[in-house]
Design a protein around this motif. Structure first.
Motif, PDB file in Angstrom:
ATOM      1  N   GLY A 109      -3.457  12.422 -10.995  1.00 16.15           N
ATOM      2  CA  GLY A 109      -2.110  12.197 -11.473  1.00 16.15           C
ATOM      3  C   GLY A 109      -1.502  10.930 -10.886  1.00 16.15           C
ATOM      4  O   GLY A 109      -2.069  10.315  -9.964  1.00 16.15           O
ATOM      5  N   PRO A 110      -0.346  10.526 -11.365  1.00 15.79           N
ATOM      6  CA  PRO A 110       0.270   9.265 -10.909  1.00 15.79           C
ATOM      7  C   PRO A 110       0.625   9.261  -9.429  1.00 15.79           C
ATOM      8  O   PRO A 110       0.714   8.188  -8.817  1.00 15.79           O
ATOM      9  N   GLU A 111       0.796  10.448  -8.821  1.00 14.50           N
ATOM     10  CA  GLU A 111       1.219  10.492  -7.419  1.00 14.50           C
ATOM     11  C   GLU A 111       0.164   9.974  -6.448  1.00 14.50           C
ATOM     12  O   GLU A 111       0.493   9.636  -5.293  1.00 14.50           O
ATOM     13  N   VAL A 112      -1.098   9.904  -6.856  1.00 13.52           N
ATOM     14  CA  VAL A 112      -2.151   9.478  -5.913  1.00 13.52           C
ATOM     15  C   VAL A 112      -2.325   7.961  -5.894  1.00 13.52           C
ATOM     16  O   VAL A 112      -3.011   7.433  -5.011  1.00 13.52           O
ATOM     17  N   TYR A 113      -1.705   7.261  -6.826  1.00 17.19           N
ATOM     18  CA  TYR A 113      -1.958   5.820  -6.943  1.00 17.19           C
ATOM     19  C   TYR A 113      -0.973   5.016  -6.108  1.00 17.19           C
ATOM     20  O   TYR A 113       0.215   5.358  -6.000  1.00 17.19           O
ATOM     21  N   ALA A 114      -1.469   3.939  -5.548  1.00 17.66           N
ATOM     22  CA  ALA A 114      -0.635   2.999  -4.798  1.00 17.66           C
ATOM     23  C   ALA A 114      -0.675   1.651  -5.518  1.00 17.66           C
ATOM     24  O   ALA A 114      -1.752   1.061  -5.686  1.00 17.66           O
ATOM     25  N   PRO A 115       0.463   1.147  -5.980  1.00 17.16           N
ATOM     26  CA  PRO A 115       0.474  -0.139  -6.680  1.00 17.16           C
ATOM     27  C   PRO A 115       0.266  -1.310  -5.722  1.00 17.16           C
ATOM     28  O   PRO A 115       0.830  -1.328  -4.623  1.00 17.16           O
ATOM     29  N   GLN A 116      -0.567  -2.240  -6.133  1.00 12.28           N
ATOM     30  CA  GLN A 116      -0.834  -3.449  -5.361  1.00 12.28           C
ATOM     31  C   GLN A 116      -0.483  -4.662  -6.221  1.00 12.28           C
ATOM     32  O   GLN A 116      -0.851  -4.726  -7.394  1.00 12.28           O
ATOM     33  N   ARG A 117       0.196  -5.606  -5.636  1.00 15.47           N
ATOM     34  CA  ARG A 117       0.607  -6.793  -6.390  1.00 15.47           C
ATOM     35  C   ARG A 117      -0.408  -7.915  -6.201  1.00 15.47           C
ATOM     36  O   ARG A 117      -0.746  -8.279  -5.072  1.00 15.47           O
ATOM     37  N   PHE A 118      -0.896  -8.437  -7.293  1.00 16.04           N
ATOM     38  CA  PHE A 118      -1.816  -9.580  -7.255  1.00 16.04           C
ATOM     39  C   PHE A 118      -1.008 -10.804  -6.826  1.00 16.04           C
ATOM     40  O   PHE A 118      -0.008 -11.150  -7.464  1.00 16.04           O
ATOM     41  N   ASN A 119      -1.435 -11.447  -5.735  1.00 21.53           N
ATOM     42  CA  ASN A 119      -0.598 -12.489  -5.134  1.00 21.53           C
ATOM     43  C   ASN A 119      -0.839 -13.868  -5.728  1.00 21.53           C
ATOM     44  O   ASN A 119      -0.993 -14.866  -5.022  1.00 21.53           O
ATOM     45  N   ARG A 120      -0.858 -13.909  -7.034  1.00 18.43           N
ATOM     46  CA  ARG A 120      -0.907 -15.185  -7.756  1.00 18.43           C
ATOM     47  C   ARG A 120      -0.139 -14.997  -9.054  1.00 18.43           C
ATOM     48  O   ARG A 120      -0.218 -13.953  -9.685  1.00 18.43           O
TER      49      ARG A 120
END
Length: 385
Positions: free
Chosen positions: A230-241
């Motif tokens: 489910g969505p609760e297990v995901y951690a968003p990461q921002r691509f730094n470009r």
């Protein structure tokens, strides 16, 4: 009277002399500018690749071919690609065309309300027929007579949502989907149109945003009878470009960019990929090839981009659940979200591997099989082999 006429003529002469003087100054400045730009073109180091346009450039000019007919075309292409202010001129042209001249699109690409998209119109019946024939051929040669369970789904392109409120011509999307379903073997159809909106796509690119399509992954998984994280297990990461999308590149508006976010989870941390090159040689890789995205168009960080054959393996998933995903580039960011429900997901892109070659790599038994294609491909399918 004579004096007035003489004075009038003298004023005209003076005005013409001043005009000629100004014109001469303009010609001189323009001439000097052209000389400087021409010198800069030849003196600067030729670029073999443009990160802005994400393509190879004509960087080498073979002067031994100067007497041959094609040399003039090679020379013209070289000058255009290596022009030192190329990116600035492309930006300027797009700004003038769209905002000064009021053109609704530039070569089929348009911008409205900060969103960029491509006119996907008119509908090309032959393209849809080509897709249907490919699916039928794959089904007949690899899937018929097995215990595989097949599904079909279509991803609407961004123009589907923009055209409805901005008056641009558009495909009959509902009719296109009905026609595809009628032409391929009977299989459950999974509708996604009600789960998506304009905000689920990048502003300057054609693709959907991975962080927005968790509901899409859930519906696909549920329909295919598997459970995923489910969505609760995901951690968003921002691509730094900065992510400059395809449409911004085509318009030359490279100062416009999106933020690319990708989702990580404990499941995805222990997954790996095997990517097959054009010679069929396997190479182990990562779910998110972040370094690869830095060197190229950032969206290719998802499963190394569009490749003919990729296998995504989840070592902790049940061994008896496997998926074959026939897809285009939209499947690259979707497949990781389905990984928790399958031991392996084999992604097949028929633009980069021929249908006849699949027998070397696929052994179909009781897998789930999903044909997932965007309307962009359905209406431009001749690359499928």
């Amino acid at each position: 009277m004579k004096q007035r006429v003489h004075a009038y003529c003298q004023n005209i002469k003076n005005a013409l002399r001043g005009l000629h003087s100004r014109e001469g100054a303009v010609v001189l400045v323009v001439g000097l500018l052209l000389v400087v730009l021409a010198a800069a073109t030849w003196l600067h180091q030729p670029q073999s690749y443009s990160p802005v346009e994400n393509r190879g450039m004509a960087w080498f000019l073979d002067w031994s071919n100067v007497t041959k007919a094609h040399f003039s075309e090679d020379f013209e292409t070289h000058i255009q690609d290596q022009f030192p202010l190329r990116n600035q001129f492309r930006q300027g042209k797009a700004l003038v065309d769209l905002y000064a001249l009021g053109q609704r699109d530039v070569d089929g690409v348009y911008e409205t309300g900060g969103w960029m998209a491509e006119l996907e119109y008119p509908q090309r019946t032959g393209m849809l027929d080509h897709v249907a024939q490919k699916i039928q051929w794959v089904y007949d040669h690899y899937l018929a007579g097995t215990d595989a369970t097949c599904y079909l789904s279509v991803v609407p392109d961004k123009h589907y949502y923009l055209s409805q409120t901005n008056g641009y011509p558009a495909l009959d999307y509902d009719g296109l989907i009905r026609s595809l379903r009628a032409q391929v073997p009977a299989m459950p159809y999974i509708d996604l149109t009600d789960l998506l909106s304009l905000d689920d796509y990048y502003r300057t690119d054609s693709h959907w945003r991975q962080e927005k399509i968790l509901p899409v992954a859930q519906r696909l998984a549920e329909t295919m009878g598997t459970a995923i994280d489910g969505p609760e297990v995901y951690a968003p990461q921002r691509f730094n470009r900065a992510f400059v999308g395809r449409y911004a590149v085509q318009l030359g508006l490279t100062m416009e960019h999106d933020t690319l976010t990708y989702l990580t989870s404990p499941t995805l941390h222990q997954c790996y990929t095997v990517v097959y090159d054009q010679m069929g040689r396997p190479q182990r890789g990562k779910v998110y090839e972040v370094a690869y995205g830095h060197k190229n168009y950032p969206y290719v960080m998802f499963l190394s981009g569009s490749k003919g054959l990729i296998q995504l393996t989840n070592l902790k998933a049940p061994a008896d659940k496997n998926l074959i995903l026939f897809r285009d580039s939209f499947g690259s960011s979707l497949a990781p979200l389905l990984a928790s429900g399958y031991r392996t997901i084999t992604l097949v892109d028929l633009r980069y591997i021929t249908s006849a070659e699949l027998g070397k790599y696929l052994e179909v038994t009781d897998q789930d099989v999903l044909f997932l294609y965007s309307t962009l491909l359905l209406n431009n399918s001749m690359a499928m082999r």
